[in-house]
Motif scaffolding. Sequence first.
Motif, PDB file in Angstrom:
ATOM      1  N   PHE A  19       0.856  -1.183   0.000  1.00 19.00           N
ATOM      2  CA  PHE A  19       0.000   0.000   0.000  1.00 19.00           C
ATOM      3  C   PHE A  19       0.894   1.236   0.000  1.00 19.00           C
ATOM      4  CE2 PHE A  19      -2.361  -3.452   1.828  1.00 19.00           C
ATOM      5  CZ  PHE A  19      -3.611  -3.332   1.259  1.00 19.00           C
ATOM      6  N   SER A  49       3.223  -2.444   4.358  1.00 20.62           N
ATOM      7  CA  SER A  49       2.807  -3.836   4.183  1.00 20.62           C
ATOM      8  C   SER A  49       2.853  -4.494   5.560  1.00 20.62           C
ATOM      9  CB  SER A  49       3.759  -4.563   3.221  1.00 20.62           C
ATOM     10  OG  SER A  49       5.028  -4.721   3.823  1.00 20.62           O
ATOM     11  N   PRO A  53       5.075  -2.404   8.562  1.00 20.60           N
ATOM     12  CA  PRO A  53       3.899  -1.614   8.947  1.00 20.60           C
ATOM     13  C   PRO A  53       4.202  -0.163   9.270  1.00 20.60           C
ATOM     14  CG  PRO A  53       4.518  -3.117  10.713  1.00 20.60           C
ATOM     15  CD  PRO A  53       5.372  -3.450   9.527  1.00 20.60           C
ATOM     16  N   ARG A  77      -4.961   0.303   6.562  1.00 20.69           N
ATOM     17  CA  ARG A  77      -4.143   0.767   7.690  1.00 20.69           C
ATOM     18  C   ARG A  77      -4.674   0.173   9.002  1.00 20.69           C
ATOM     19  NH1 ARG A  77      -1.586   5.852   7.752  1.00 20.69           N
ATOM     20  NH2 ARG A  77      -3.171   6.611   6.309  1.00 20.69           N
ATOM     21  N   TRP A  81      -2.386  -3.535   7.505  1.00 25.86           N
ATOM     22  CA  TRP A  81      -1.908  -3.725   6.140  1.00 25.86           C
ATOM     23  C   TRP A  81      -2.080  -5.169   5.665  1.00 25.86           C
ATOM     24  CZ3 TRP A  81      -1.899   0.940   4.591  1.00 25.86           C
ATOM     25  CH2 TRP A  81      -1.463   1.974   5.423  1.00 25.86           C
ATOM     26  N   THR A  83      -3.433  -8.118   3.544  1.00 24.30           N
ATOM     27  CA  THR A  83      -3.706  -8.078   2.112  1.00 24.30           C
ATOM     28  C   THR A  83      -4.696  -9.119   1.642  1.00 24.30           C
ATOM     29  OG1 THR A  83      -1.813  -9.484   1.638  1.00 24.30           O
ATOM     30  CG2 THR A  83      -1.430  -7.107   1.626  1.00 24.30           C
TER      31      THR A  83
END
Length: 87
Positions: A19, A49, A53, A77, A81, A83
């Motif tokens: 991100f 990620s 973080p 967030r 993070w 996925t």
Amino acid sequence: MSDFEDLHFIRQTSGGIIFCEATPVEELADDPAELNLLGRGYRWCQCFSPACPQGEGGHVPMSQLVPISDKAFDEARHSGWQTHAWA
């Protein structure tokens, strides 16, 4: 939005999704080196990620960035993070 108006992105890598939060272009206006990189297709981003973080800054090729909404970025967030929803 144009590439320069978007601030939140995902980037698919071999290690998973990252991100990215780009620095607004107007904040780069006084920096010729940053404007040069922007003109060559790179955006300065803070990238996050699960493995990183706290985030890590760097120039990312705009061709690898897929815009996402501010809401989606905030949800990522708050999830640390994760996925799984983006795979």
